[in-house]
Write a protein that holds these residues in place. Structure first.
Motif, PDB file in Angstrom:
ATOM      1  N   ASN A   1      -2.466  -9.642  -4.765  1.00 50.26           N
ATOM      2  CA  ASN A   1      -3.473  -8.592  -4.598  1.00 50.26           C
ATOM      3  C   ASN A   1      -3.149  -7.734  -3.378  1.00 50.26           C
ATOM      4  N   VAL A   2      -1.930  -7.194  -3.360  1.00 51.11           N
ATOM      5  CA  VAL A   2      -1.430  -6.467  -2.193  1.00 51.11           C
ATOM      6  C   VAL A   2      -1.777  -4.980  -2.288  1.00 51.11           C
ATOM      7  N   ARG A   3      -2.230  -4.436  -1.163  1.00 53.73           N
ATOM      8  CA  ARG A   3      -2.424  -2.989  -1.017  1.00 53.73           C
ATOM      9  C   ARG A   3      -1.686  -2.542   0.236  1.00 53.73           C
ATOM     10  N   VAL A   4      -0.807  -1.584   0.077  1.00 54.05           N
ATOM     11  CA  VAL A   4      -0.125  -0.976   1.216  1.00 54.05           C
ATOM     12  C   VAL A   4      -0.605   0.463   1.310  1.00 54.05           C
ATOM     13  N   THR A   5      -1.140   0.821   2.461  1.00 50.87           N
ATOM     14  CA  THR A   5      -1.697   2.164   2.617  1.00 50.87           C
ATOM     15  C   THR A   5      -1.043   2.880   3.801  1.00 50.87           C
ATOM     16  N   PHE A   6      -0.927   4.202   3.653  1.00 52.30           N
ATOM     17  CA  PHE A   6      -0.427   5.074   4.714  1.00 52.30           C
ATOM     18  C   PHE A   6      -1.548   6.043   5.080  1.00 52.30           C
ATOM     19  N   ASP A   7      -2.036   5.962   6.317  1.00 47.25           N
ATOM     20  CA  ASP A   7      -3.118   6.833   6.776  1.00 47.25           C
ATOM     21  C   ASP A   7      -2.572   7.847   7.773  1.00 47.25           C
ATOM     22  N   SER A   8      -2.867   9.104   7.515  1.00 55.34           N
ATOM     23  CA  SER A   8      -2.364  10.174   8.379  1.00 55.34           C
ATOM     24  C   SER A   8      -3.447  11.233   8.575  1.00 55.34           C
ATOM     25  N   ASN A   9      -3.143  12.184   9.467  1.00 55.71           N
ATOM     26  CA  ASN A   9      -4.065  13.287   9.756  1.00 55.71           C
ATOM     27  C   ASN A   9      -5.458  12.747  10.121  1.00 55.71           C
ATOM     28  N   VAL A  10      -5.485  11.781  11.033  1.00 58.42           N
ATOM     29  CA  VAL A  10      -6.749  11.175  11.473  1.00 58.42           C
ATOM     30  C   VAL A  10      -7.466  12.138  12.406  1.00 58.42           C
ATOM     31  N   ARG A  11      -8.729  12.435  12.074  1.00 60.63           N
ATOM     32  CA  ARG A  11      -9.513  13.392  12.855  1.00 60.63           C
ATOM     33  C   ARG A  11     -10.899  12.827  13.139  1.00 60.63           C
ATOM     34  N   THR A  12     -11.507  13.312  14.191  1.00 62.61           N
ATOM     35  CA  THR A  12     -12.820  12.829  14.596  1.00 62.61           C
ATOM     36  C   THR A  12     -13.781  13.993  14.828  1.00 62.61           C
ATOM     37  N   SER A  13     -15.048  13.700  14.650  1.00 62.35           N
ATOM     38  CA  SER A  13     -16.091  14.713  14.868  1.00 62.35           C
ATOM     39  C   SER A  13     -16.636  14.668  16.292  1.00 62.35           C
ATOM     40  N   TYR A  14     -16.018  13.844  17.162  1.00 60.67           N
ATOM     41  CA  TYR A  14     -16.552  13.590  18.492  1.00 60.67           C
ATOM     42  C   TYR A  14     -17.878  12.869  18.316  1.00 60.67           C
ATOM     43  N   ARG A  15     -19.020  13.466  18.671  1.00 61.25           N
ATOM     44  CA  ARG A  15     -20.304  12.769  18.539  1.00 61.25           C
ATOM     45  C   ARG A  15     -21.198  13.366  17.449  1.00 61.25           C
ATOM     46  N   ASN A  16     -20.680  14.302  16.698  1.00 59.50           N
ATOM     47  CA  ASN A  16     -21.469  14.915  15.633  1.00 59.50           C
ATOM     48  C   ASN A  16     -21.489  13.971  14.426  1.00 59.50           C
TER      49      ASN A  16
END
Length: 227
Positions: free
Chosen positions: A155-170
């Motif tokens: 039951n393997v899942r390999v994921t690539f996460d990119s372009n990580v962005r944040t809303s700061y405190r919104n």
């Protein structure tokens, strides 16, 4: 945790060039997630924490027994939102989830919580208790793009996460035009490997073609560097 199956979860920091190399190897043995667009989709999560950063500090200090709550949607589709609780117990990760509506999230966001106390969903009631006990509330929104490869054995899942962005405190989670800022170097990718009891040797060998930086690459922690 009673009734739940724990999974192993490994995270590594890699470059986009490494990502390209690994992806090319994996595609001969693994299949793309059929739920995505060519295996890809955008994930938006809003994480819960409190005024003294209880959840962030537990993660930073490496607690082996910790929980975090988040709401999550995909590709900005506010018709399908999950409330999730992710738990760490020693080396295993557990996840529980239930559907919530956009209106319910907004009630939670503005602090209208009384309806949660007698809700039929166990996770809603548990979040209500935690919001009252620890003053948890939505704290920050995190967006990222995910590409997923799956392998049935283990039951393997390999994921690539990119372009990580944040809303700061919104915490305007439902707004597709929410202003976001980069939380991860554009040349970096977070590689995650999730599996049950074992990681098949073939997958393990395919992932060893580059020098990865094994670390607790938490997208929530990355987002909180901004406050």
């Amino acid at each position: 945790m009673k009734g739940l199956k724990g999974r192993r979860e490994l995270k590594h920091g890699i470059t986009k060039a490494d990502c390209y190399l690994i992806r090319n190897n994996l595609q001969h043995f693994m299949t793309l997630d059929p739920h995505g667009n060519n295996g890809k989709y955008l994930i938006r999560s809003v994480y819960f924490d409190n005024f003294d950063n209880r959840i962030m500090n537990q993660k930073t200090e490496g607690y082996y027994h910790r929980d975090k709550f988040r709401a999550r949607l995909y590709d900005y589709n506010t018709d399908f939102i999950n409330l999730e609780k992710k738990s760490k117990r020693d080396n295993l990760t557990y996840k529980q989830k239930c559907k919530i509506t956009a209106a319910e999230y907004e009630q939670i966001r503005i602090g209208e919580l009384d309806w949660m106390a007698e809700d039929s969903r166990d996770l809603i009631r548990e979040l209500y208790i935690n919001m009252n006990l620890y003053q948890l509330k939505p704290t920050t929104v995190v967006d990222y793009e995910r590409e997923v490869f799956i392998y049935p054995h283990g039951n393997v899942r390999v994921t690539f996460d990119s372009n990580v962005r944040t809303s700061y405190r919104n915490t305007d989670f439902l707004n597709p035009d929410l202003v976001m800022v980069e939380a991860l170097d554009p040349n970096d990718v977070i590689l995650e490997v999730k599996f049950d009891e074992f990681l098949p040797d073939i997958i393990k060998s395919l992932l060893q073609v580059v020098n990865t930086r094994k670390t607790a690459y938490s997208k929530y922690l990355l987002s909180r560097r901004y406050g």
